[in-house]
Structures are given as structure tokens and as C-alpha cells.
Scaffold this active site. Structure first.
Site, PDB file in Angstrom:
ATOM      1  CE1 TYR A   1       3.726  -6.259   3.490  1.00  0.00           C
ATOM      2  CE2 TYR A   1       2.963  -8.523   3.456  1.00  0.00           C
ATOM      3  CZ  TYR A   1       3.186  -7.326   2.808  1.00  0.00           C
ATOM      4  OH  TYR A   1       2.882  -7.201   1.478  1.00  0.00           O
TER       5      TYR A   1
ATOM      6  CG  ASP B   1      -1.952  -1.074   1.211  1.00  0.00           C
ATOM      7  OD1 ASP B   1      -2.245  -1.602   0.120  1.00  0.00           O
ATOM      8  OD2 ASP B   1      -2.475  -1.410   2.296  1.00  0.00           O
TER       9      ASP B   1
END
Length: 265
Positions: free
Chosen positions: A108, A54
Site C-alpha cells: 500500500y 476500505d
């Protein structure tokens, strides 16, 4: 076919994937390849990336692969890339390799500023979210919401470091998991709310979970069985210097903000 590890500072970009009229990491990669004569205004043959990040999300191990000439080392790639995007390792891969579909795990790491959070409440929330679950309440996606999630939590000073690993992630899943953990750890939600999020009930409005901010999130690893990436010493050192400068700049900015805050007491 060659695969490249790409590190980038996500803050200057509107995400990884190409979009019209905004700056993205992928735009920079493809433009660099065009200037180097590898793509000639086209996407290179076999090109694919490990995944999308993102706007504002950074990466240590984003991976792109394509048919590359032998001379295109990570250092050569960097010669046409902006400083905020650095290739630092590469590997020869089979002609059938696909950077997205051949990845078996993605990891992540989120740096959650939470000096007053209850670590045990955070840990319990993450445990509840671990394993194979239907995360339909933690993503805007309507399909593919069942994922198997591995989690790890550690405390580093004022930060909770949240590591999430899965074969793949739905849109916003990582940031909404962190958002939920943060609310529970800060006492804004009851611990049992994690079970409600995982139920078949659809949560909307005030019961919905908002995504945590993007900029503390980093794509830290993408695993490809049998593929061994070799670091390019010069390219890695270049990347270290770039991110040392980024770190110093952000640290100075934090001190400036602290000076203003303290002066307002």
C-alpha cells in the site's frame, strides 16, 4: 482460471467488498460479469479477490480471479464496467489458484500531506514499526495482529509518501500506522510513543491512534510468485485516460479551494 488486475478510484465506493444497499467495487465487477453472460447473476466459479479495501481507498493492482471464457480480455471486461473501475492486465493461472490466499505480499502507498512535518521523526517512527510486531493497538481486530511489516518513506514536495508491505494486513493497520507516523512527525506525540503502541499495554481513549483518512491510500501491488500479468494495451490506455481525467478534475478542485482560501486572508 484467469486473474485480472483491477484499478479503481475508491472515492465513489463504500469499499471493495459487496455490502447490502451501498455501492461497492465488487458489486460493479460482478454486475459487469453478469451482463457479459459470464456469471448469470451468480458469483463465477472459483471467484476470489486479493483483499478488501476500505471505503474511499483506491487501487492500482487489486486482483480478482475466476473461471473465465477465453474471450474475456481486460478490454472486454471494461466494456461493462463504469469508468472508475478498469481491468488492465490479466494472467492465466492454475485451477487451484486463489487470489487471496496465494498472495505472498501486498503493498500500500499513502500520500500524506505533511508540508511542515519532520521527515526524520517520521522515518524513525516507521523504523520502530518495521519488522515482526504485534500491532494490537493499531487495529480493531482481536486476533491475527502479529504481522511482519516492511516500510519506506520518501518526500515529494508537500507530501510524505509512505509505502507499507506485508503478507497481509489487519483491519485499518495501514491507516493507523500512517496516523501514528503523522502525529509523531508533527510533534503531536513524542517519538517514544511508537514503543508504547507496540507494548502489551492496551491503549484506549485519548491514548488510542485514530486511522488516517482513507482517500490518500492506494493498493499498489499484490505479489503472486510465478504469475506474470500481461497488460492489455487498449485497456491500459483506457485506464490511463480515465485517471488523467480524475487527476485534472481533482487538481482543478484544489485550485478552486486555494482561490477561496487565499481570498479569505
Amino acid at each position: 482460471m484467469r486473474a485480472y488486475r483491477i484499478a479503481y478510484d475508491g472515492r465513489p465506493f463504500h469499499g471493495f467488498q459487496r455490502q447490502p444497499d451501498v455501492r461497492t467495487v465488487e458489486d460493479e465487477l460482478l454486475a459487469a460479469l453478469s451482463r457479459l453472460g459470464v456469471a448469470d447473476q451468480r458469483v463465477p466459479e472459483g471467484y476470489a479477490a486479493a483483499g478488501r479495501t476500505d471505503a474511499g481507498v483506491s487501487a492500482l493492482a487489486q486482483t480478482v480471479a475466476f473461471e473465465a471464457p477465453d474471450w474475456l480480455s481486460p478490454a472486454a471486461f471494461n466494456s461493462e464496467l463504469p469508468a472508475s473501475v478498469r481491468a488492465w492486465a490479466s494472467a492465466n493461472v492454475p485451477a487451484s489458484f486463489h487470489a487471496q490466499y496465494d498472495a505472498t505480499e501486498r503493498r500500500y502507498t499513502y500520500h500524506l500531506h505533511a508540508p511542515d512535518a519532520d521527515d526524520e521523526r517520521a522515518r524513525a517512527a516507521l523504523t520502530a514499526l518495521s519488522g515482526e510486531q504485534d500491532f494490537h493497538n493499531l487495529t480493531p481486530d482481536d486476533e491475527g495482529t502479529v504481522r511482519e511489516l516492511s516500510t519506506h518513506l520518501s518526500r515529494d514536495g508537500e507530501f510524505l509518501v509512505v509505502a507499507l508491505t506485508a503478507g497481509g494486513f489487519c483491519r485499518q493497520l495501514v491507516r493507523r500506522v500512517v496516523g501514528l507516523v503523522a502525529e509523531i512527525a508533527r510533534g503531536q506525540r513524542d517519538s517514544s510513543f511508537a514503543d508504547r503502541v507496540l507494548s502489551t499495554e492496551s491503549l484506549e481513549g485519548p491514548d488510542g491512534v485514530a486511522p488516517a483518512p482513507a482517500h490518500p491510500l492506494v493498493l499498489t501491488d499484490v505479489l503472486y510468485p510465478g504469475v506474470e500479468f500481461a497488460a492489455d494495451a487498449d485497456a491500459r490506455e483506457s485506464a490511463r485516460e480515465v485517471f488523467a481525467d480524475v487527476r485534472a478534475t481533482r487538481a482543478a478542485g484544489a485550485r478552486v479551494a486555494g482561490t477561496i482560501r487565499d481570498g479569505l486572508e
